[in-house]
Motif scaffolding. Structure first.
Motif, PDB file in Angstrom:
ATOM      1  N   GLY A 240     -11.193  38.410 -22.237  1.00  0.00           N
ATOM      2  CA  GLY A 240     -11.313  37.110 -21.834  1.00  0.00           C
ATOM      3  C   GLY A 240     -10.278  36.532 -21.031  1.00  0.00           C
ATOM      4  O   GLY A 240     -10.257  35.254 -20.924  1.00  0.00           O
TER       5      GLY A 240
ATOM      6  N   GLY B 110     -12.500  37.482 -26.983  1.00  0.00           N
ATOM      7  CA  GLY B 110     -12.463  36.283 -26.695  1.00  0.00           C
ATOM      8  C   GLY B 110     -11.871  35.120 -27.575  1.00  0.00           C
ATOM      9  O   GLY B 110     -11.800  33.989 -27.499  1.00  0.00           O
TER      10      GLY B 110
ATOM     11  N   ALA C 294     -17.526  34.721 -23.862  1.00  0.00           N
ATOM     12  CA  ALA C 294     -16.313  35.241 -23.234  1.00  0.00           C
ATOM     13  C   ALA C 294     -14.978  34.834 -23.640  1.00  0.00           C
ATOM     14  O   ALA C 294     -14.025  35.536 -23.891  1.00  0.00           O
TER      15      ALA C 294
END
Length: 217
Positions: free
Chosen positions: A41, A206, A18
């Motif tokens: 994220g 992310g 993430a």
């Protein structure tokens, strides 16, 4: 000292990464925009920085404290407003804040101060269930400021608001920034990041893909 510093900060949920080795520095007294689409994220990053999630790897400090080994010291240094509103709607705005100030051991005068700061002093006695979404958001910001934190985390503070209410919340955030607050602001709105931020980091899947002032970006 940096207000926030991350070094290769990473969070994985099973096979899904993430947050992927992000490196950011936030200066004391700046509004730092964390811009990216939904699912990029942003919220996971905030949850790690505020001590709600342990990172999978990497490290970070908030107000000079390590988010793993010194997380118990971070709570008093930060205020947090998440995207989902969690107020006691059958209580008035004043009673919501009085409940929280008792938990912090804060004097009653501080409630009046933060209500005035967010422009709710004239409607402080009304039950929160009668508030608009914009007023609830202002109350959440007031609650986060009760203990005079050194860093304020705002997660999508204008999400779901109509344009007028969003404008009012942005004006409030800008005013806090002018008064010297350090603010970590997540948003998926480029206009919001551009208007409010001293510097912006763009995150996608992310990863940090760019980081600079709005003008340079």
């Amino acid at each position: 000292m940096k207000a926030i510093r991350t070094t290769n900060l990473t969070k994985a949920f099973g096979d899904r990464i993430a947050v992927d080795q992000i490196n950011i520095d936030v200066e004391i007294g700046e509004i730092f925009g964390f811009l990216g689409p939904n699912g990029a994220g942003k919220t996971t990053t905030i949850r790690m920085l505020t001590g709600q999630l342990y990172p999978t790897s990497g490290s970070a400090t908030v107000a000079g404290y390590d988010i793993i080994s010194q997380r118990q010291h971070i709570t008093s240094q930060i205020g947090v407003v998440f995207e989902h509103q969690n107020l006691y709607e059958r209580l008035s705005a004043r009673d919501n804040l009085n409940f929280m100030r008792n938990l912090y051991g804060i004097g009653r005068d501080r409630v009046a101060e933060v209500l005035q700061l967010v422009g709710l002093e004239d409607r402080a006695g009304e039950k929160v269930k009668n508030y608009s979404n914009g007023m609830k958001q202002r109350l959440l910001i007031a609650r986060s400021l009760l203990h005079e934190p050194s860093i304020l985390f705002l997660d999508e503070p204008t999400s779901g608001l109509d344009p007028l209410m969003a404008h009012e919340i942005r004006a409030l955030i800008a005013n806090l920034g002018r008064n010297g607050s350090t603010i970590f602001l997540t948003t998926h709105t480029m206009e919001e990041a551009d208007q409010l931020s001293n510097r912006v980091a763009l995150i996608d899947h992310g990863k940090i893909i760019a980081q600079d002032t709005p003008a340079r970006l």
